[in-house]
Design an enzyme around this catalytic site. Sequence first.
Site, PDB file in Angstrom:
ATOM      1  N   ARG A   1       5.963 -45.381 -10.423  1.00  0.00           N
ATOM      2  CA  ARG A   1       4.873 -46.172  -9.813  1.00  0.00           C
ATOM      3  C   ARG A   1       3.533 -45.507 -10.094  1.00  0.00           C
ATOM      4  O   ARG A   1       2.625 -45.525  -9.277  1.00  0.00           O
ATOM      5  CB  ARG A   1       5.085 -46.290  -8.311  1.00  0.00           C
ATOM      6  CG  ARG A   1       5.245 -44.941  -7.686  1.00  0.00           C
ATOM      7  CD  ARG A   1       5.072 -44.922  -6.227  1.00  0.00           C
ATOM      8  NE  ARG A   1       5.639 -43.667  -5.746  1.00  0.00           N
ATOM      9  CZ  ARG A   1       5.530 -43.230  -4.538  1.00  0.00           C
ATOM     10  NH1 ARG A   1       4.889 -43.928  -3.668  1.00  0.00           N
ATOM     11  NH2 ARG A   1       6.074 -42.084  -4.192  1.00  0.00           N
TER      12      ARG A   1
ATOM     13  N   GLY B   1       7.007 -50.406  -8.151  1.00  0.00           N
ATOM     14  CA  GLY B   1       5.911 -49.712  -8.835  1.00  0.00           C
ATOM     15  C   GLY B   1       4.617 -49.681  -8.039  1.00  0.00           C
ATOM     16  O   GLY B   1       3.588 -49.211  -8.524  1.00  0.00           O
TER      17      GLY B   1
ATOM     18  N   ASP C   1      11.393 -32.239  -8.395  1.00  0.00           N
ATOM     19  CA  ASP C   1      10.480 -33.165  -9.084  1.00  0.00           C
ATOM     20  C   ASP C   1       9.112 -33.206  -8.403  1.00  0.00           C
ATOM     21  O   ASP C   1       8.168 -33.755  -8.959  1.00  0.00           O
ATOM     22  CB  ASP C   1      11.081 -34.583  -9.155  1.00  0.00           C
ATOM     23  CG  ASP C   1      11.536 -35.096  -7.806  1.00  0.00           C
ATOM     24  OD1 ASP C   1      12.342 -34.394  -7.163  1.00  0.00           O
ATOM     25  OD2 ASP C   1      11.088 -36.162  -7.382  1.00  0.00           O
ATOM     26  N   ASN C   2       9.020 -32.640  -7.207  1.00  0.00           N
ATOM     27  CA  ASN C   2       7.728 -32.573  -6.528  1.00  0.00           C
ATOM     28  C   ASN C   2       7.170 -31.154  -6.551  1.00  0.00           C
ATOM     29  O   ASN C   2       6.342 -30.792  -5.722  1.00  0.00           O
ATOM     30  CB  ASN C   2       7.871 -33.054  -5.079  1.00  0.00           C
ATOM     31  CG  ASN C   2       8.247 -34.525  -4.997  1.00  0.00           C
ATOM     32  OD1 ASN C   2       7.945 -35.292  -5.912  1.00  0.00           O
ATOM     33  ND2 ASN C   2       8.894 -34.920  -3.921  1.00  0.00           N
TER      34      ASN C   2
END
Length: 486
Positions: free
Chosen positions: A86, A119, A245-246
């Site tokens: 997104r 998204g 992933d963060n």
Amino acid sequence: MLFDNSYEGLPQEFYERINPVPVQDPKLIIFNDKLGKILGIDKNKTPKQLAELFSGNVIPKGSSPIALVYAGHQFGHFVSELGDGRAVLLGQISTPEQKYYDVQLKGSGQTKFSRQGDGRSPLGPVIREYIVSEAMHALGIASTRSLAAVTTGEKVFRETATPGGILTRIAESHIRVGTFEYFAAKDKTDNLKTLAEYAIKRHFPSLKDSTNCYLSLLEQVCDRQIELIAKWMGIGFIHGVMNTDNTSIVGETIDYGPCAFMDNYDPSTVFSSIDAHGRYAFGNQPSIAQWNMACFANCLVPLIDQDLDKAGEQAQTVINQFPSKMNTALMAVMCKKIGLDSSKTNSQETLSKLLRIMLDNKSDYTLTFRYLSEIIKGKRESLFKQQFLEHNQISNWLKEWKELIKDQNLDKKEIASSMESLNPVFIPRNHLIERAIKAAVENNDFSEMKTLLTILSKPYEEQSKYDEYMKPPKPHEVVHQTFCGT
Ligand code: AMP
Ligand code: MG
């Protein structure tokens, strides 16, 4: 904006070329003038032009939008394909000072990484990220920043229909531990090497000449995480979703989802509605950072040495150093908050006694430390003591603490100003953010958001006009859960 899109030079597997999906009726909520100036953005644009630009309806000259691929461990489980579902990266821009930043639109429509998602982003999380990331920056904590926010004129559908928004995010990097994990899991060592070389060239140029630049990369990324998490702990910040992933490899706080600041001190504090087991509780953050760095180390093993056993041992040595380095950094921050030198054992003992008493008394994390700094300046102790339900224990602790302060033989003014520089008066308290979000979503009213941003731009300064914003929530204002809103 002067674009210089270096990420595009990487192999095609690293991204998808995709334009933001235009929105119906973009309206500018806010443009960050100060940051715009740093980035060298032309300030003579009308709000309408800014809305077109920061909604993705108009793609700026020189931009070549892409969505980045990555993987990641989410709540401990590996997901091999994530990526910008997104968001799109408009590119890197170079500032008049020759610094490079990524410009990303978040909430900009579907990409090939969207999976089931639309998204888009609801307005609420856009407001939260804008406020909290700018507050973090002003608090002196490395963070991605917010350049602009717009409403889209479209609804997004979550539990109910809610207004949509888009955030323009500025980051030193969008490379995540998960970006490395994507290629490592597929055994694509060539791509892994290309990624590591790109990361070193762009973000850690001094490593170019080190004997083993990949091992040094691991060390530096660990060091930046350590510095970052120690600072989070110092101000009571809970990220909420410390997935790999963060986790940015440059050590910036990134991906503000259900993040929150703790009011009363309690290491087990969790706000995120998706963190059922408290994996990312306040007090767990240092050890989770180590867990994330172990994932990063695993990715780098094939680059560190062809002899994988040897490489594994070398990587393990770096990870083994993490807990003691983390503890040193944490103690340095925390002892400084009470005006003491962390290298002395009695400082650390005094700190842990205070934290214990704070826990028992449900003391406000922010105000307790701030009012402690003021005692040195000769202010009445009553404000500090008001943070405790029972006064006997804390009075004894104060006596002990004052002795230690005296023994240091330092100038009191200096101690006080050092303490004040680490003990904010204002933090973005959850009930204040919720109030700002409610006004924005229900009434299209952004005044509360803007007031908060004004106050939080000087978090270490008293601002008597805004005393109300210092206070913890009243019982009916307490926020128990925060949501990703994805
Ligand atoms: P985050 O919660 O921001 O860490 O996102 C986790 C993953 O889910 C990322 O790959 C996001 O791109 C993806 N994601 C989150 N929300 C959406 C959405 N509304 N549409 C598509 N992808 C999404
Ligand atoms: Mg994320």
